[in-house]
Design an enzyme around this catalytic site. Structure first.
Site, mmCIF file in Angstrom:
data_model
loop_
_atom_site.group_PDB
_atom_site.id
_atom_site.type_symbol
_atom_site.label_atom_id
_atom_site.label_comp_id
_atom_site.label_asym_id
_atom_site.label_seq_id
_atom_site.Cartn_x
_atom_site.Cartn_y
_atom_site.Cartn_z
ATOM 1 N N PHE A 83 -2.676 -6.307 17.378
ATOM 2 C CA PHE A 83 -1.796 -7.009 16.423
ATOM 3 C C PHE A 83 -0.336 -6.820 16.801
ATOM 4 C CE2 PHE A 83 -5.396 -6.351 13.189
ATOM 5 C CZ PHE A 83 -5.973 -7.576 13.524
ATOM 6 N N LEU A 93 -8.354 0.623 13.559
ATOM 7 C CA LEU A 93 -8.367 0.427 15.006
ATOM 8 C C LEU A 93 -9.504 1.180 15.706
ATOM 9 C CD1 LEU A 93 -6.989 -0.781 17.477
ATOM 10 C CD2 LEU A 93 -5.539 1.269 17.564
ATOM 11 N N TYR A 119 0.831 -1.204 0.000
ATOM 12 C CA TYR A 119 0.000 0.000 0.000
ATOM 13 C C TYR A 119 0.871 1.262 0.000
ATOM 14 C CZ TYR A 119 -2.785 3.781 1.908
ATOM 15 O OH TYR A 119 -3.361 5.000 2.114
ATOM 16 N N ARG A 132 0.431 -7.991 12.420
ATOM 17 C CA ARG A 132 -0.183 -7.918 11.094
ATOM 18 C C ARG A 132 0.919 -7.533 10.102
ATOM 19 N NH1 ARG A 132 -4.813 -3.338 10.353
ATOM 20 N NH2 ARG A 132 -3.005 -1.981 10.156
HETATM 21 N N1 UDP Z 1 -4.608 -2.610 14.945
HETATM 22 C C1 UDP Z 1 -4.815 -3.552 15.936
HETATM 23 N N2 UDP Z 1 -6.015 -4.219 15.946
HETATM 24 C C2 UDP Z 1 -6.985 -4.018 15.022
HETATM 25 C C3 UDP Z 1 -6.758 -3.040 14.011
HETATM 26 C C4 UDP Z 1 -5.553 -2.354 14.001
HETATM 27 O O1 UDP Z 1 -3.972 -3.794 16.790
HETATM 28 O O2 UDP Z 1 -8.011 -4.686 15.079
HETATM 29 C C5 UDP Z 1 -3.335 -1.873 14.936
HETATM 30 C C6 UDP Z 1 -2.562 -1.977 13.626
HETATM 31 O O3 UDP Z 1 -1.772 -3.136 13.621
HETATM 32 C C7 UDP Z 1 -1.755 -0.693 13.651
HETATM 33 C C8 UDP Z 1 -2.674 0.301 14.381
HETATM 34 O O4 UDP Z 1 -3.625 -0.504 15.080
HETATM 35 O O5 UDP Z 1 -0.595 -0.858 14.409
HETATM 36 C C9 UDP Z 1 -3.433 1.218 13.445
HETATM 37 O O6 UDP Z 1 -4.008 0.418 12.437
HETATM 38 P P1 UDP Z 1 -5.076 0.973 11.410
HETATM 39 O O7 UDP Z 1 -5.461 -0.178 10.517
HETATM 40 O O8 UDP Z 1 -6.168 1.667 12.150
HETATM 41 O O9 UDP Z 1 -4.303 2.097 10.593
HETATM 42 P P2 UDP Z 1 -2.907 2.053 9.765
HETATM 43 O O10 UDP Z 1 -1.865 2.560 10.723
HETATM 44 O O11 UDP Z 1 -2.672 0.647 9.299
HETATM 45 O O12 UDP Z 1 -3.178 3.006 8.650
#
Ligand code: UDP
Length: 328
Positions: free
Chosen positions: A205, A187, A140, A278
């Protein structure tokens, strides 16, 4: 100005479209509704359903229409998904953007505002500057950086005036607009779904990152502040032919801190369970937004995490079924 907003049915695009209308611009939204919501498109905007990968559809919208600017939000946005299906991301985010940029040049559109991401950077434990080296941890982030690079060349070769905005973590709600994806992977809305009783627990994660509590640290920015930056950037292109700005609050919060904040705001215990990491997640992403503050006078009005989550919570309480179109 007359502006085309791709992805204007999405969370960020629709909020920006509303602010553009409020600022007196004329707005057409172009969106395939793959993840966006028709109801999120502001009533004052024209709406065209279409794909950025469909050059004929783009030509039809742009020909003889006299658009002054395109704001390009339409993209796949989930870093984790991009690590499982890279081809979909390269095709939609890179090829689709190149079609749009070419169409913009062909139809004499002079300004282009591009939604980029903090995901272009590698993890850093202090605020990231626009001059820091890139190092995307996910496909991404890589797709966004590839488009940034193309835009630099189109600026030099065709004189297209370009603003690249690197978003950190957009959150919160703006009036009737809030964050509702299907499936939801972000999140803040996921944590609030636990508080709403729609999920039993939130998955964390990874808790073995090199951060103070072992969970990933992000910089959460209120959607209204993020949107304001677009209106400023659009105007700023009159002075500067190429701009690149980070957009965040300069403060990092761990996944555990976000969950704590949601517990304070909602009064719900929000059970959390640690899962494996993740794919594609950098440990720490915090913005320095000094550049846009100095150059365009942007100042976030809602920097406190609890207030950001509170605005999201109010929206989720008022819209328990999202936009009511099943996409949430
Ligand atoms: N995250 C998590 N659990 C979830 C969704 C996200 O622990 O169910 C973590 C994810 O691994 C990242 C942070 O929350 O470290 C923010 O993730 P999000 O997908 O909201 O935004 P990103 O930073 O990927 O754009």
């Amino acid at each position: 100005m007359k502006v085309l907003v791709t992805g204007g049915a999405g969370y960020i695009g629709s909020t920006v479209a509303q602010q553009l209308l409020d600022a007196g611009h004329t707005v057409t939204v172009f969106d395939n509704l793959s993840s966006g919501h028709r109801a999120a498109v502001p009533p004052g905007a024209a709406f065209v359903r279409g794909e950025t990968l469909d050059r004929a559809a783009l030509d039809e919208v742009l020909v003889d229409a006299g658009f002054d600017a395109i704001l390009h939000f339409a993209a796949f946005i989930e870093a984790g998904e991009s690590m499982r299906e890279p081809g979909r991301f390269f095709r939609n985010n890179v090829t689709g953007s190149l079609q749009l940029i070419d169409a913009a040049v062909a139809h004499g559109v002079g300004r282009f505002v591009f939604s980029s991401t903090a995901g272009v950077y590698a993890s850093k434990d202090s605020p990231l500057l626009e001059t820091d080296p890139v190092g995307p941890a996910s496909v991404y982030g890589a797709t966004k950086y590839m488009v940034e690079q193309a835009l630099e060349w189109y600026q030099r070769i065709h004189g297209l005036r370009v603003a690249v905005l690197r978003y950190f973590n957009a959150a919160g709600a703006a009036g009737t607009r809030g964050e509702a994806h299907r499936p939801e992977t972000h999140l803040v809305p996921l944590v609030l779904q636990v508080a709403l009783g729609k999920r039993r627990e939130i998955a964390i994660f990874g808790d073995d990152y090199p951060t103070p509590d072992g969970t990933c640290v992000r910089d959460y920015i209120h959607i209204e502040d993020l949107a304001t930056a677009h209106v400023l950037a659009l105007g700023g292109l009159a002075e500067q032919p190429f701009m690149r700005f980070n957009l965040g609050n300069g403060a990092g919060y761990s996944v555990r801190e976000v969950i704590e904040s949601a517990r304070r705001v909602t009064g719900h215990p929000i059970p959390a369970v640690v899962h494996p990491r993740r794919a594609g997640d950098p440990a720490i992403l915090i913005a320095s937004s000094d550049r846009i503050q100095a150059e365009l006078g942007w100042h976030p009005q809602h920097p406190e995490l609890d207030r950001i989550i509170e605005s999201a919570w109010r929206w989720h309480l008022a819209h328990p079924d999202g936009y009511g179109d099943g996409k949430q």
